[in-house]
Design a protein around this motif. Structure first.
Motif, PDB file in Angstrom:
ATOM      1  N   UNK A  20       0.850  -1.179   0.000  1.00 13.00           N
ATOM      2  CA  UNK A  20       0.000   0.000   0.000  1.00 13.00           C
ATOM      3  C   UNK A  20       0.890   1.234   0.000  1.00 13.00           C
ATOM      4  N   UNK A  21       0.405   2.311  -0.644  1.00 13.50           N
ATOM      5  CA  UNK A  21       1.112   3.588  -0.616  1.00 13.50           C
ATOM      6  C   UNK A  21       0.089   4.696  -0.400  1.00 13.50           C
ATOM      7  N   UNK A  22       0.537   5.817   0.118  1.00 11.31           N
ATOM      8  CA  UNK A  22      -0.359   6.900   0.501  1.00 11.31           C
ATOM      9  C   UNK A  22       0.045   8.203  -0.178  1.00 11.31           C
ATOM     10  N   UNK A  23      -0.983   8.988  -0.539  1.00 12.29           N
ATOM     11  CA  UNK A  23      -0.784  10.343  -1.037  1.00 12.29           C
ATOM     12  C   UNK A  23      -1.619  11.298  -0.182  1.00 12.29           C
ATOM     13  N   UNK A  24      -1.078  12.489  -0.006  1.00  8.20           N
ATOM     14  CA  UNK A  24      -1.766  13.500   0.810  1.00  8.20           C
ATOM     15  C   UNK A  24      -2.661  14.360  -0.071  1.00  8.20           C
ATOM     16  N   UNK A  25      -3.907  14.576   0.396  1.00 13.34           N
ATOM     17  CA  UNK A  25      -4.802  15.514  -0.266  1.00 13.34           C
ATOM     18  C   UNK A  25      -4.541  16.930   0.260  1.00 13.34           C
ATOM     19  N   UNK A  28      -5.255  17.657   3.856  1.00  9.91           N
ATOM     20  CA  UNK A  28      -4.463  16.946   4.851  1.00  9.91           C
ATOM     21  C   UNK A  28      -4.838  15.494   5.039  1.00  9.91           C
ATOM     22  N   UNK A  29      -5.932  15.059   4.423  1.00 15.06           N
ATOM     23  CA  UNK A  29      -6.309  13.649   4.515  1.00 15.06           C
ATOM     24  C   UNK A  29      -5.429  12.811   3.596  1.00 15.06           C
ATOM     25  N   UNK A  30      -5.411  11.529   3.854  1.00 16.43           N
ATOM     26  CA  UNK A  30      -4.573  10.612   3.090  1.00 16.43           C
ATOM     27  C   UNK A  30      -5.449   9.677   2.266  1.00 16.43           C
TER      28      UNK A  30
END
Length: 491
Positions: A20-25, A28-30
């Motif tokens: 899994x990988x995450x990006x920031x909106x 501030x949410x992921x």
């Protein structure tokens, strides 16, 4: 030890990149994106009640923020139900370990990519980067030691984490530890380009495990030869199996040739987006033309530039193919934070333009180059390819060579480098080439284009059977089973 509210894991996987990988909106949410691949399939195959844990590194700021917020383990809703611990290793340490050592030294070493009159240079900067690599590996060893149940099985992945087995053995001698190399392994003379202490440290690290796994016997034997040459280790052979004895411990070498996931590929290759991409590609190729297809990332080892030179020689040596064939080349950017990779990608683009300028006509573009990663388009190209060109300088396995025959609609001739690990399994049905020989590669493309459709179809069936002999789930479970009996030395 592991936090009281967490169940210690019986099966652990450690790899640089996780599922899994995450990006920031902006708010501030992921947002989480789930990955695929052999390890994901393998962990899924053991069932949700197996108390398995994946330990990986945070690769970007989104990942780091997710790791900080999650604490010990990520939200299972983001990971498809898998237990994942993502390590928030300092960005500077990660960059030095990943780019400075793993990708700029160990990758180059095992793929024999150095221009030795100029490189490598192991100076003070390298020693700083090596210290970061040690710290990076130590972070993984500490996390695994904390999370593992007594006697748990730990599968450590690839050249990023060569020191982990030895470090983990010091912390938790009760564990069953395996390391798997997804790359080739350099022969001793080339391996000894490394500083002597570093060369020994990498080998000692892997030998901290009960087993060391490789994609082919050739790479396993190269590792054994390095242990003998650099460490003075004893090699014990029993039929087709090899073990390494060193400082009172025995590490068994195993060979597990990762295959294609046939069920997934065939199902995915007939979905609507793939059909749409096939329509678009047919329009680009044009009616009644053959297609030579390659699908690669622009890694230096993939040999895309020589492949384009060979295609140019095909058009020069066999002018009957002008206007009758199109080279569909997918060269997806890789490691663009390294200058040498950016330069290589630029050369691929330049050469494709040069061929089109030299040979193209109003209604024929000899090279169709795509650089934006698109899995559906790759599958579409697999299905319509008349010839697949897979010519790496050196490759641990090369799954493209295995995937194309699995999904090909009408059969596809495979032109395959003898330096790809896949050649050990597919060589009998492929047209095998020396990847450095541009003229011979051009001749192989000509031979492949002329292959009788019936022979091409029959070869493709046999290639597909060999390519799917060890699908990802079984590949993973076989390694777990081998760790359950460390004394057998299964090969």
């Amino acid at each position: 030890m592991v936090a009281e509210h967490m169940h210690p894991a019986e099966i652990l996987v450690a790899s640089n990149r996780g599922p899994v990988s995450y990006k920031s909106r902006e708010d501030g949410s992921l947002v989480a994106g789930r990955g695929g691949g052999g390890l994901v399939s393998g962990l899924s195959a053991i069932g949700s009640d197996a108390r398995a844990l994946w330990v990986c590194a945070a690769l970007g700021e989104g990942d780091r923020e997710a790791a900080r917020r999650a604490g010990a383990r990520l939200d299972a809703g983001d990971t498809g139900g898998q237990a994942v611990r993502m390590l928030d290793i300092p960005a500077a340490t990660f960059a030095a370990a990943y780019n400075g050592v793993a990708n700029s030294v160990l990758w180059f070493l095992h793929h024999l990519l150095y221009q030795t009159p100029l490189e490598p240079v192991f100076d003070a900067d390298f020693r700083r980067q090596w210290a970061a690599y040690e710290a990076y590996n130590t972070a993984f060893a500490d996390a695994l030691a904390e999370e593992a149940a007594p006697g748990a099985a730990v599968l450590v992945q690839d050249y990023h984490l060569t020191l982990v087995p030895g470090l983990l053995r010091e912390r938790r001698p009760d564990l069953r530890i395996g390391h798997f190399s997804h790359t080739p392994w350099a022969p001793p003379d080339y391996y000894r380009l490394l500083p002597d202490d570093v060369a020994a440290q990498v080998l000692r690290g892997i030998l901290g495990g009960d087993r060391a796994g490789f994609l082919t016997r050739r790479w396993a034997e190269a590792f054994a030869a390095c242990c003998e040459s650099v460490l003075g280790a004893e090699l014990v052979r029993d039929g087709l199996t090899t073990s390494v004895r060193f400082e009172g411990r025995t590490t068994h070498l195993g060979v597990h040739g990762l295959g294609a996931d046939a069920d997934f590929l065939r199902r995915r290759a007939h979905q609507g987006d793939v059909e749409d991409r096939m329509t678009a590609l047919r329009e680009q190729i044009g009616p009644d033309r053959k297609a030579i297809v390659r699908v690669d990332r622009t890694e230096l080892s993939k040999n895309i530039v020589r492949g384009l030179h060979a295609y140019r020689r095909l058009l020069e040596n066999h002018p009957q193919w002008r206007g009758k064939v199109v080279h569909v080349a997918f060269a997806y950017p890789s490691r663009q934070d390294l200058a040498v990779y950016r330069d290589y990608t630029a050369e691929v683009d330049r050469l494709a333009r040069e061929i089109n300028s030299a040979f193209g006509t109003d209604d024929w573009q000899p090279v169709v180059l795509h650089v934006k990663d698109d899995f559906a388009r790759s599958l579409a190209a697999y299905r319509l390819a008349d010839v697949a060109l897979v010519n790496p300088i050196r490759d641990g396995m090369n799954l493209v060579a295995k995937e194309v025959p699995v999904v090909s609609d009408l059969g596809c001739a495979l032109v395959l480098s003898r330096e790809a690990g896949a050649a050990a399994e597919l060589g009998d049905e492929a047209i095998v080439i020396n990847p450095y020989d541009v003229e011979a590669t051009a001749g192989a493309l000509h031979e492949a284009l002329l292959m009788d459709p019936g022979e091409r179809s029959e070869r493709t069936k046999r290639l597909a059977a060999a390519a799917t002999a060890l699908p990802p789930a079984r590949w993973f479970v076989d390694q777990l089973n081998a760790l359950d009996d460390r004394l057998t030395g299964l090969g």
